[in-house]
Enzyme design. Structure first.
Site, PDB file in Angstrom:
ATOM      1  CG  ASP A 359      -1.664   1.588   1.053  1.00  0.00           C
ATOM      2  OD1 ASP A 359      -2.546   1.583   0.027  1.00  0.00           O
ATOM      3  OD2 ASP A 359      -1.507   2.093   2.390  1.00  0.00           O
ATOM      4  CD  GLU A 414      -1.965   2.563  -3.386  1.00  0.00           C
ATOM      5  OE1 GLU A 414      -3.348   2.240  -3.029  1.00  0.00           O
ATOM      6  OE2 GLU A 414      -1.714   2.052  -2.428  1.00  0.00           O
TER       7      GLU A 414
END
Length: 705
Positions: A359, A414
């Site tokens: 993330d 990401e």
């Protein structure tokens, strides 16, 4: 994908193995794939050299990455076979430390710890007279530290593996000594599945995976969600919000205990059962890992653990994320590197995860963290002074460690910036990720639905965005992000149908123009993204069938209600609701991909993007994909180009009754090619293309395979 990338090792060890002897082993091998990187070869050399330097240091001081990443065997709590407990904690600023808990009545003087020259406190606690661990299983514990000013502060152990929260008492978490007897430990029964050639990811959050107004459990997810995901044709699950986070509404992105699986959903053994059961079904399980930042909590987090603001994090402003109100790791520190690499390894070893979705990679890569910054695609943005080279090197080492120890691991980045070489092999100077998320695709679909009439959709722009990805780097395409499901935003189905989702999705009501349009475009958008947008595909739970309500976690502003903190997956099981048709199409789409493998096939050849007719035609994996986005025009005897001659049949059709359509296409129709070249293809055939319909043709000979 790319021969050079495919035939070069994802390793820094001894320079790695590159595709041919003409490629240098100094971090500039990526130039053989992307020559536009030439002006930045010094930067590429620098980060490659720093990564090699880290590996050399770890080899000399720690015995190598394999040993270095086993930090859980040194730090935190470890129990020997004779039930002797050893506890170590790094807290360099503290003068003294004691282990306290229910086992010693929280007595600061009962179990004092010794500090070594590296700032590590240690204590060894022998077993009781009857040979049992001196600290009972699941009992509460803390470390208490004396700071230089004489103040004593209590902290949760940084490497703790289980923490619990009782909101009726306090929002702060309590650490627990997790050491269940052998009879209560979960034993893995199934091997990890092989690495999928085509990655079809179902992104899920355990807590919301129930139509009931509650926090769902690992056990319930295993029983109800895993069969559903398997039936839909997904071969991987991406689990959100597993690392323990203090605030449920943070969606799991404010982590306070990095080694603890969230106790909201049940004990650690239940998560192990979930992963193992998924493996038995042939489903890989990815952890949404948050190493981009950490909760700013002091009482139950890493922040100010030893009384300073710069132990695990950068001190001062550099250690704070202004937008997320959280702390930022110091990736250049030896002990922080140990902590993070060991954290990755822990989730792989303890819970048998198959990989990670990292993330917030954009925030890690740049000193500005992407705040107030747009990326134009100019390469200077990726290699200038704004890049955090320490974070880049950490990500390189993380991929090095994971891919060397777990050859079938899957790592996904990401990153919204599009940094070049992020998903190229380490031996070439890449960062080593297997996939990146195509974050521009959901942005494109939302922009189109918000700003354009159907007749103004730009076929060329749509196909360009879907195919605009870096050569040799694998991409995971998705139509909409989990953030769009949150209150204040809208999913695609909400944009398409809005209030009629609540009144006109019953088959007992007439099919309105809004619902007809919404369902047709929902299917077409998903198939076009799935087949053209990347080498992997991702869907957030519920979006596959157009879930009618947003997500809103319990909070003060909604009277702590769970009404919207749930996924009404039961809607697809109601034979009187049209959601079943979208669910059916999602399954058909995945199963067709599973049979023909377009995701791991070379990028599609687009033979037609007709603005007036709103037609898109392309070929991939030997299949012919035909889309008619026109709101009203259907086309008979429409000639399309096909490279490979033969007889074709329909293998996927968005317009069948099963998929909520009108059955305007006959599945028995045989399409014969003629040797008339068309749209730069060697052959062609005629097809009937109904309005707002997509279908896929395959050679008739493949139907029986």
């Amino acid at each position: 994908m790319n021969d050079i990338s495919d035939n070069s090792s994802n390793s820094l060890a001894n320079g790695g193995t590159v595709a041919n002897s003409g490629i240098p082993k100094d971090g500039t091998g990526v130039l053989s794939i992307d020559p536009w990187l030439e002006p930045f070869k010094d930067t590429l050399k620098s980060r490659y050299s720093k990564a090699q330097s880290w590996i050399d240091t770890i080899n000399k001081t720690e015995g190598g990455l394999e040993k270095f990443s086993r930090g859980t065997e040194i730090f935190g709590f470890n129990v020997d076979k004779d039930n002797t407990i050893t506890y170590r904690e790094w807290a360099p600023n503290a003068k003294q430390a004691s282990l306290i808990g229910e086992f010693n009545n929280w007595d600061r003087n009962a179990h004092r710890m010794k500090k070594n020259e590296f700032g590590v406190f240690e204590i060894t606690i022998p077993p009781t007279a009857n040979g049992q661990p001196a600290i009972p299983h699941n009992s509460k514990i803390k470390i208490t530290l004396e700071l230089p000013d004489g103040q004593w502060v209590d902290r949760l152990p940084a490497w703790i593996k289980y923490v619990t929260q009782d909101l009726s008492v306090s929002p702060a978490y309590e650490a627990r000594f997790w050491n269940p007897p052998q009879s209560e430990r979960y034993t893995f029964k199934h091997k990890r599945p092989s690495k999928p050639e085509s990655l079809r990811i179902y992104e899920a959050h355990v807590g919301i995976s129930s139509p009931e107004c509650k926090v769902a459990t690992y056990k319930e997810f295993t029983k109800t969600m895993l069969p559903r995901i398997k039936n839909l044709g997904y071969n991987a699950i991406q689990l959100m919000a597993i690392m323990e986070h203090a605030y449920y509404a943070s969606f799991g992105y404010q982590v306070n205990s990095f080694f603890a699986a969230s106790s909201r959903y049940g004990p650690p053994e239940d998560l192990k059962e979930l992963v193992d059961t998924a493996h038995a079904m042939g489903i890989a399980v990815l952890l949404d890992v948050v190493h981009s930042h950490a909760s700013k909590n002091v009482l139950d987090g890493l922040n100010e653990f030893d009384g300073t603001d710069h132990q695990y994090f950068h001190g001062g402003g550099r250690g704070k994320h202004d937008l997320w109100d959280s702390r930022l790791f110091n990736y250049g520190h030896h002990e922080v590197m140990r902590f993070l690499l060991s954290n990755l390894r822990f989730w792989m070893d303890e819970y048998a995860f198959d990989g990670f979705r990292f993330d917030g990679v954009t925030s890690m890569l740049y000193l500005h963290h992407g705040i107030g910054t747009g990326f134009s695609g100019g390469y200077h943005e990726y290699f200038g002074p704004d890049v955090d080279e320490e974070a880049v090197v950490y990500l390189m080492l993380a991929n090095e460690m994971l891919h060397q120890l777990y050859p079938n691991v899957i790592t996904v980045a990401e990153d919204v910036s599009g940094m070049p070489a992020l998903c190229l092999p380490l031996s070439l100077g890449g960062v080593g990720f297997d996939y990146r998320l195509a974050m521009a695709i959901p942005d494109m679909w939302i922009k189109i639905l918000k700003e354009k009439k159907d007749e103004d959709w730009d076929m060329a722009n749509i196909t360009w965005t879907l195919t605009n990805r870096r050569h040799g780097e694998k991409t995971i395409a998705y139509c909409e992000s989990h953030d769009q499901a949150l209150v204040g935003d809208k999913t695609l189905m909400m944009h398409l149908c809005d209030a009629e989702l609540y009144t006109n999705m019953s088959i007992l009501t007439p099919l309105t123009p809004v619902i007809d349009r919404g369902m047709a475009l929902h299917k077409m958008i998903r198939l076009l993204t799935h087949s053209l947008g990347g080498e992997g595909y991702l869907n957030f739970e519920g979006n596959e069938f157009g879930h009618p309500e947003w997500l809103d976690f319990p909070r003060e502003g909604n009277q702590n209600s769970f009404w919207y903190a749930r996924r009404q997956l039961n809607l697809t099981e109601d034979g009187l609701l049209r959601y079943q048709y979208l669910n059916n199409f999602d399954r058909s789409m995945n199963l067709t991909e599973d049979k023909y493998g377009w995701l791991h096939a070379p990028q599609a050849y687009i033979s037609l993007k007709h603005e007036g007719d709103k037609i898109i035609v392309f070929e991939r994996a030997g299949l012919v994909f035909v889309f008619n986005f026109h709101p009203s025009n259907s086309y008979t005897d429409y000639r399309i180009g096909i490279e490979q001659a033969g007889t074709y049949r329909i293998v996927l059709d968005s317009d069948t009754k099963e998929h909520g359509g009108f059955n305007r296409l006959d599945p028995q129709t045989r399409f014969f090619t003629s040797d008339l070249p068309w749209n730069n293809r060697k052959n062609s055939t005629h097809v009937y293309i109904p309005a707002r319909t997509a279908f896929v043709l395959a050679l008739e000979s493949t139907l029986s395979e």
